[in-house]
Design a protein around this motif. Structure first.
Motif, mmCIF file in Angstrom:
data_model
loop_
_atom_site.group_PDB
_atom_site.id
_atom_site.type_symbol
_atom_site.label_atom_id
_atom_site.label_comp_id
_atom_site.label_asym_id
_atom_site.label_seq_id
_atom_site.Cartn_x
_atom_site.Cartn_y
_atom_site.Cartn_z
ATOM 1 N N ILE A 1 -11.307 24.281 1.026
ATOM 2 C CA ILE A 1 -11.247 26.149 1.742
ATOM 3 C C ILE A 1 -11.242 25.317 3.105
ATOM 4 C CG2 ILE A 1 -13.218 27.709 2.090
ATOM 5 C CD1 ILE A 1 -13.271 27.314 -0.539
ATOM 6 N N ALA A 2 -12.200 24.448 3.228
ATOM 7 C CA ALA A 2 -12.285 23.283 5.025
ATOM 8 C C ALA A 2 -11.006 23.768 5.938
ATOM 9 C CB ALA A 2 -13.162 22.907 5.038
ATOM 10 N N ARG B 1 -11.450 25.806 -9.592
ATOM 11 C CA ARG B 1 -11.919 24.410 -9.582
ATOM 12 C C ARG B 1 -11.114 24.362 -8.007
ATOM 13 N NH1 ARG B 1 -7.692 22.478 -13.727
ATOM 14 N NH2 ARG B 1 -6.256 23.214 -12.084
ATOM 15 N N ILE B 2 -11.503 25.049 -7.151
ATOM 16 C CA ILE B 2 -10.934 24.722 -5.861
ATOM 17 C C ILE B 2 -12.470 24.368 -4.655
ATOM 18 C CG2 ILE B 2 -12.169 26.852 -4.235
ATOM 19 C CD1 ILE B 2 -8.395 25.920 -3.688
ATOM 20 N N THR B 3 -12.155 23.353 -4.056
ATOM 21 C CA THR B 3 -12.564 22.159 -3.706
ATOM 22 C C THR B 3 -13.297 23.014 -2.104
ATOM 23 O OG1 THR B 3 -11.533 20.916 -2.579
ATOM 24 C CG2 THR B 3 -12.709 20.182 -4.751
ATOM 25 N N GLU B 4 -14.924 22.765 -2.031
ATOM 26 C CA GLU B 4 -14.901 22.963 0.064
ATOM 27 C C GLU B 4 -14.093 22.317 0.687
ATOM 28 O OE1 GLU B 4 -17.555 25.416 0.636
ATOM 29 O OE2 GLU B 4 -17.535 25.630 -1.834
ATOM 30 N N LYS B 5 -13.721 21.213 0.300
ATOM 31 C CA LYS B 5 -12.417 20.588 1.116
ATOM 32 C C LYS B 5 -11.794 21.399 1.764
ATOM 33 C CE LYS B 5 -14.156 15.672 0.078
ATOM 34 N NZ LYS B 5 -13.491 13.949 0.275
ATOM 35 N N GLU C 1 -6.473 30.568 12.029
ATOM 36 C CA GLU C 1 -7.534 29.831 11.532
ATOM 37 C C GLU C 1 -9.322 30.151 12.828
ATOM 38 O OE1 GLU C 1 -6.213 25.836 13.713
ATOM 39 O OE2 GLU C 1 -5.322 25.904 11.006
ATOM 40 N N THR C 2 -9.337 30.871 13.533
ATOM 41 C CA THR C 2 -10.357 31.143 14.208
ATOM 42 C C THR C 2 -10.611 32.546 13.618
ATOM 43 O OG1 THR C 2 -9.029 30.559 16.498
ATOM 44 C CG2 THR C 2 -10.863 32.159 16.583
ATOM 45 N N PHE C 3 -9.809 33.330 13.121
ATOM 46 C CA PHE C 3 -10.166 34.168 12.256
ATOM 47 C C PHE C 3 -10.576 33.804 10.847
ATOM 48 C CE2 PHE C 3 -8.926 37.158 8.761
ATOM 49 C CZ PHE C 3 -9.501 37.911 9.291
ATOM 50 N N VAL C 4 -10.063 32.872 10.339
ATOM 51 C CA VAL C 4 -11.371 32.323 8.997
ATOM 52 C C VAL C 4 -11.676 31.428 9.165
ATOM 53 C CG1 VAL C 4 -10.274 31.156 7.142
ATOM 54 C CG2 VAL C 4 -7.964 32.596 8.508
ATOM 55 N N ALA C 5 -11.801 30.820 10.244
ATOM 56 C CA ALA C 5 -13.574 30.255 10.721
ATOM 57 C C ALA C 5 -14.692 30.988 10.425
ATOM 58 C CB ALA C 5 -12.794 29.173 11.566
ATOM 59 N N ALA C 6 -14.549 32.373 11.366
ATOM 60 C CA ALA C 6 -15.397 33.697 11.350
ATOM 61 C C ALA C 6 -15.570 33.824 10.383
ATOM 62 C CB ALA C 6 -14.981 33.629 12.244
ATOM 63 N N LEU C 7 -15.550 33.985 8.666
ATOM 64 C CA LEU C 7 -15.516 34.688 7.509
ATOM 65 C C LEU C 7 -16.301 33.508 6.966
ATOM 66 C CD1 LEU C 7 -12.097 36.031 6.277
ATOM 67 C CD2 LEU C 7 -13.718 37.010 7.771
ATOM 68 N N GLY C 8 -16.895 34.104 5.572
ATOM 69 C CA GLY C 8 -17.478 33.267 4.620
ATOM 70 C C GLY C 8 -17.527 32.341 3.623
ATOM 71 N N ARG C 9 -17.580 32.187 2.785
ATOM 72 C CA ARG C 9 -16.884 30.946 1.604
ATOM 73 C C ARG C 9 -16.264 32.060 1.220
ATOM 74 N NH1 ARG C 9 -16.568 29.543 -3.571
ATOM 75 N NH2 ARG C 9 -16.342 27.169 -3.590
ATOM 76 N N ARG C 10 -16.182 33.703 0.451
ATOM 77 C CA ARG C 10 -15.932 34.651 -0.102
ATOM 78 C C ARG C 10 -14.558 34.826 0.695
ATOM 79 N NH1 ARG C 10 -19.556 38.461 -3.854
ATOM 80 N NH2 ARG C 10 -17.373 38.062 -5.114
ATOM 81 N N GLY C 11 -15.035 35.230 1.851
ATOM 82 C CA GLY C 11 -13.534 35.524 3.002
ATOM 83 C C GLY C 11 -12.847 34.744 3.407
ATOM 84 N N ARG C 12 -13.459 34.223 3.153
ATOM 85 C CA ARG C 12 -12.157 32.506 3.080
ATOM 86 C C ARG C 12 -11.175 32.638 1.773
ATOM 87 N NH1 ARG C 12 -15.070 27.210 6.486
ATOM 88 N NH2 ARG C 12 -15.404 28.519 8.045
ATOM 89 N N MET C 13 -11.965 32.282 1.013
ATOM 90 C CA MET C 13 -11.396 32.994 -0.259
ATOM 91 C C MET C 13 -10.225 33.345 -0.848
ATOM 92 S SD MET C 13 -14.345 31.006 -3.088
ATOM 93 C CE MET C 13 -13.461 31.174 -4.423
ATOM 94 N N LEU C 14 -11.497 35.103 -0.487
ATOM 95 C CA LEU C 14 -9.617 35.694 -0.205
ATOM 96 C C LEU C 14 -8.930 35.715 0.152
ATOM 97 C CD1 LEU C 14 -9.669 39.376 -1.100
ATOM 98 C CD2 LEU C 14 -10.246 39.479 1.031
ATOM 99 N N MET C 15 -8.931 35.325 1.928
ATOM 100 C CA MET C 15 -7.406 35.056 3.507
ATOM 101 C C MET C 15 -7.269 33.620 2.123
ATOM 102 S SD MET C 15 -7.437 37.257 5.155
ATOM 103 C CE MET C 15 -8.225 38.596 4.130
ATOM 104 N N MET C 16 -7.046 32.874 1.904
ATOM 105 C CA MET C 16 -6.830 31.912 1.081
ATOM 106 C C MET C 16 -5.606 32.407 0.005
ATOM 107 S SD MET C 16 -7.853 28.162 -0.511
ATOM 108 C CE MET C 16 -6.853 27.186 -0.254
#
Length: 182
Positions: free
Chosen positions: A160-161, A154-158, A73-88
């Protein structure tokens, strides 16, 4: 559909409460009987172990649904939206692979376990080890749905958060499917 999903996870929560309560009651009763009366209930030892297995595996499904498993989570939280989506996406693909391995391994082992009985109750050991099928199928369903929502946009911001571990930004439900009335 959202209501059915919510009811299903509430049912799983109730099953978890029943398993934990049953396990605690059986162990407590056995301790009292052994300490106070120099006896015990052999079935309770075996059933409490079985309950613990089911509690663990069902709990894994519920935890996966709520994004509560360990992550980076520390790594993923440091990423932007696209990075988070890629990691997800990468995480969900890896989880699908692990669920597949669990499912196939359990499926291959099931015939062997069906022929074995538990020492005290005589229950087929498939009831114990078969929980892997339920867990693998449910985790694959959850991850597959998340991956589909991610790929289709269709993924929501919630969601991703939640994946990034930002629990303070989330309030249930994580997503609301289109067309569902509240």
């Amino acid at each position: 559909m959202t209501r059915l999903i919510t009811l299903f996870y509430r049912l799983l929560d109730l099953v978890l409460v029943a398993l934990l309560s049953g396990m605690a009651l059986m162990v407590f009763l056995n301790v009292v009987l052994r300490y106070g009366f120099n006896s015990g209930i052999a079935v309770s030892e075996e059933l409490s172990r079985f309950f613990f297995v089911w509690l663990t595996f069902i709990g894994a499904v519920v935890a996966h649904h709520h994004h509560m498993h360990m992550g980076m989570e520390t790594f993923v939280a440091a990423l932007g939206r696209r990075g988070r989506m890629l990691m997800m996406g990468v995480a969900e693909l890896l989880i699908l692979g692990c669920a597949w391995v669990l499912f196939i391994g359990t499926w291959k082992q099931l015939p062997i376990n069906m022929s074995m009985g538990a020492p005290v109750t005589g229950l087929s050991m498939a009831w114990v080890y078969g929980t892997g099928l339920f867990t693998a199928a449910m985790i694959a369903l959850i991850s597959g749905t998340r991956l589909l929502r991610l790929v289709t946009g269709r993924i929501t911001e919630k969601e991703i958060a939640a994946f990034a571990g930002e629990r303070h930004l989330i309030d249930e439900p994580l997503y609301e499917p289109e067309g569902d009335a509240k």
